[in-house]
Enzyme design. Structure first.
Site, PDB file in Angstrom:
ATOM      1  N   GLU A 157       0.808  -1.213   0.000  1.00  0.00           N
ATOM      2  CA  GLU A 157       0.000   0.000   0.000  1.00  0.00           C
ATOM      3  C   GLU A 157       0.846   1.271   0.000  1.00  0.00           C
ATOM      4  OE1 GLU A 157      -4.028  -1.733   2.148  1.00  0.00           O
ATOM      5  OE2 GLU A 157      -2.636  -0.530   3.347  1.00  0.00           O
ATOM      6  N   GLU A 321      -6.579  -7.890  -0.833  1.00  0.00           N
ATOM      7  CA  GLU A 321      -7.273  -7.924   0.455  1.00  0.00           C
ATOM      8  C   GLU A 321      -8.752  -7.657   0.201  1.00  0.00           C
ATOM      9  OE1 GLU A 321      -5.556  -5.201   3.236  1.00  0.00           O
ATOM     10  OE2 GLU A 321      -3.487  -5.819   2.798  1.00  0.00           O
TER      11      GLU A 321
END
Length: 694
Positions: A157, A321
């Site tokens: 991320e 995710e």
């Protein structure tokens, strides 16, 4: 813009994969085998590991230990699970930040961010780049031939938590970046307009990233725009350090990264470094930040707009995710538990929009740490629960239909257009920045409720006419920064039969963020065939403004919609321009508010305000855009229609975002791939249910 990545492993997403994020370092080794066994039982075939495990692999500088993950990966292979390895550079260990404090990030005030959470480093530190390359190489050398490992996730991320960087190393790197870009101080001063307020630079050492000035952080707007461009380039160059190592040492593995955060040109990163893009899908983020006063809110359905942006980067992608439970950190965010069926709905939402690989976050909820309330499939007690049963249902369905889905791509006839320059410039410029999200959401919402699938298209220097001609219509709400080359490309598209729709504040800035000394809408004036006579914000003491449309409603009534937030008063300049709506109030009542310019085989629209749902509806009608399944499929408003198409024909995803059942009418015999049943006529989709028609 090329959106296929470097494509070293074009077949990486040819087969559908379902799996979960797993952290063997968090659990007693005695649990691993039972965990893997149960994963396989519910249809999982892949896991992601290690993205936060630097201190496990390198407990002291230069001392590497692989035993724990050797055993975890060997056992995964024994159970038939494939593995994605994360490079652990999002969480540098304490020994690293203590010994080399120069790797830490700093605030704009110059306060150094300390060790204790994650992503507390900067990308510019030569030492951090060196140590990141070392750990990446050591891991790649260790696992390049491991039979379970098939790919790598770089870092985790990028730009999450912090998307701005003000360490001393960042100021130095920025100085080098602008020197390389502008070559001379004269060109830098011209680009940043530094003659204003005596900001002129006479030495490169005077150049810094934005710093605190009187009034707080209010930097020169042209410096602020280049700051975002620098952060993006710098992030990509940091990722490249690791990608280059992985390509060299483990060429048989694919490479991706996850997340889609600010100040990063993800399209460029994907094109230059990755085989495909990955995303972290948490639909409840759309529900906890929405306006409680909004009429007919999209709520978690609004997450489809985020997924369409991911699809613009990588037409087929991975969800690294997927939300599987209630979420939250101990000190922020508190998302409720998904209701029965919602996890399955969100999974198919991701798949409908282009995901060919989905991994749930996470296998078991952490019993300690900041994310001990970020729930996974299993609860702390590790006993059977509803989420596990739901995951098993999804696994069984995708075992039958997954590869049929994987061979298809999303299909849409209209695209909502965005670009990085305007998004980054809009962070500083309140005269256009706040409008882009409002207009994009209004259009997406109007299209969703009319069951018209839409794409997101990012305009850039590499965008081609062929990229645009995939669509019947383009909605480019507020492209304040517009190069002449972009306007020329859009004119080509229009003359060849395309429809382009602009909103207020279009075309009056160049790529430096400076205003053209031309009549508004600047670069788009010739394309639209108009000028802007005058303009105003609609706020403060000004009453809300409305516009009256020339067309009548189906019942013959006058159509009036809001003219929100900002008003451009339009003046037709070409005889090909038609006025479609006029302002109905304020001193410019009766003046043109919406125009359409017939150009070649197509048309260019100018909407003089910020778009709202009702105005988007009017334009959808006037350009003749309809649901592609309108002739045989009748859907209630709460059901999303998404279409993926391949050589074997289209797949129609029907996603019910309501807790209540929805009745749909299917006018042609179809097969629901998730059940194998033939369906036609009136069909009831259960609350949060999904039907996949073939």
């Amino acid at each position: 813009m090329n959106t296929t990545g470097i494509n070293n492993h074009a077949d990486a997403l040819e087969e559908f994969k379902l799996g979960v994020c797993y952290y063997p370092e968090h659990w007693p080794e005695s649990l691993w085998e039972d965990d893997y066994r149960r994963m396989r039982e519910i249809g999982f075939s892949i896991i992601r590991v290690a993205e936060f495990a630097w201190s496990i692999f390198e407990p002291k500088e230069g001392e590497f230990e692989f035993g724990l993950f050797d055993r975890a990966l060997d056992l995964a292979h024994k159970h038939g699970l494939k593995v994605i390895l994360g490079t652990p550079t999002a969480t540098p260990p304490a020994w690293l930040t203590h010994r080399y404090p120069e790797v830490l990030n700093a605030t704009v005030e110059g306060v150094v961010m300390q060790h204790g959470l994650r992503r507390h480093y900067n990308y510019s530190s030569p030492k951090y780049r060196e140590l990141s390359a070392i750990i990446t190489r050591k891991m790649a050398e260790r696992y390049k031939d491991h039979p379970a490992v098939i790919g790598w996730q770089i870092d985790n991320e990028f730009n999450c938590e912090m998307g701005e960087f003000y360490a001393e190393a960042d100021h130095k790197a920025f100085r080098a970046w602008v020197k390389d870009k502008y070559k001379t101080l004269d060109k830098l001063n011209e680009a940043w307009g530094t003659v204003f307020w005596s900001q002129t630079y006479s030495d490169w050492e005077q150049v810094f990233l934005p710093r605190i000035v009187p009034g707080g952080k209010q930097p020169n707007p042209h410096l602020a725009l280049d700051e975002k461009r620098f952060i993006s380039d710098n992030t990509i160059s940091f990722a490249k350090v690791q990608a280059d190592v992985l390509r060299e040492v483990a060429p048989n593995h694919w490479v991706t990264t996850n997340g889609m955060f600010g100040h990063l040109n993800n399209h460029q990163m994907n094109d230059e470094l990755l085989d495909f893009f990955s995303y972290d899908s948490y639909p409840q983020f759309s529900t906890i930040y929405f306006d409680p006063n909004e009429v007919n809110p999209l709520a978690d359905r609004g997450w489809s707009q985020s997924l369409s942006a991911v699809r613009s980067i990588s037409p087929q992608f991975c969800i690294m995710e997927q939300q599987s439970g209630p979420g939250g950190w101990v000190n922020k965010m508190d998302m409720p538990s998904p209701k029965p069926g919602q996890m399955r709905l969100w999974t198919y939402q991701s798949i409908a929009h282009g995901a060919n690989m989905v991994l749930y976050f996470r296998w078991r909820t952490a019993a300690f740490g900041t994310e001990m309330y970020w729930h996974g499939l299993n609860d702390y007690h590790n006993q059977p629960n509803r989420r596990i049963r739901e995951a098993g249902q999804i696994g069984a369905e995708l075992a039958l239909s997954g590869n049929r889905i994987a061979s298809t791509r999303y299909k849409a006839d209209i695209a909502l257009v965005r670009d990085y320059d305007n998004e980054w410039d809009g962070e500083t410029d309140v005269w256009h920045g706040p409008f882009a999200w409002a207009s994009g959401k209004a259009w997406f919402k109007a299209l969703q409720y009319r069951h018209i699938p839409s794409d997101t298209l990012f305009m850039g220097a590499k965008t081609t006419l062929a990229d645009l001609q995939r669509y019947k219509a383009l909605v480019y709400p507020h492209p304040t920064i517009m190069r002449d080359e972009t306007a020329a490309l859009l004119e080509q598209y229009t003359r060849a039969g395309g429809i382009v729709i602009f909103g207020c504040r279009t075309g009056y800035k160049d790529e430096r963020g400076q205003c053209y000394m031309r009549p508004f809408p600047g670069a788009a004036a010739g394309l639209c065939g108009i000028s802007v006579e005058e303009f105003t914000m609609v706020k403060g003491t000004r009453a809300p403004v409305s516009m009256t449309w020339e067309r009548r409603s189906a019942s013959g009534e006058t159509v009036v919609t809001g003219a929100d937030s900002f008003n451009d008063v339009l003046l037709p300049e070409a005889d090909t321009v038609e006025v479609l709506a006029r302002y109905a109030s304020d001193h410019y009542a009766g003046k043109p508010a919406v125009t359409r310019n017939r150009l070649g085989e197509g048309e260019a629209w100018y909407f003089g305000a910020v778009f709202n749902d009702a105005a988007a509806d009017q334009i959808i009608d006037l350009i003749g855009l309809e649901s592609p399944a309108q002739e045989w499929l009748q859907l209630p408003m709460q059901v999303e229609l998404a279409i993926r198409e391949g050589e074997s024909g289209p797949l129609h995803f029907l996603l019910n975002y309501s807790e209540q059942p929805a009745v749909v009418t299917i006018g042609q015999p179809k097969t629901d791939l998730l059940t194998g049943q033939q369906v036609s006529g009136e069909v009831t989709i259960e609350g949060f249910g999904v039907v996949l028609l073939s």
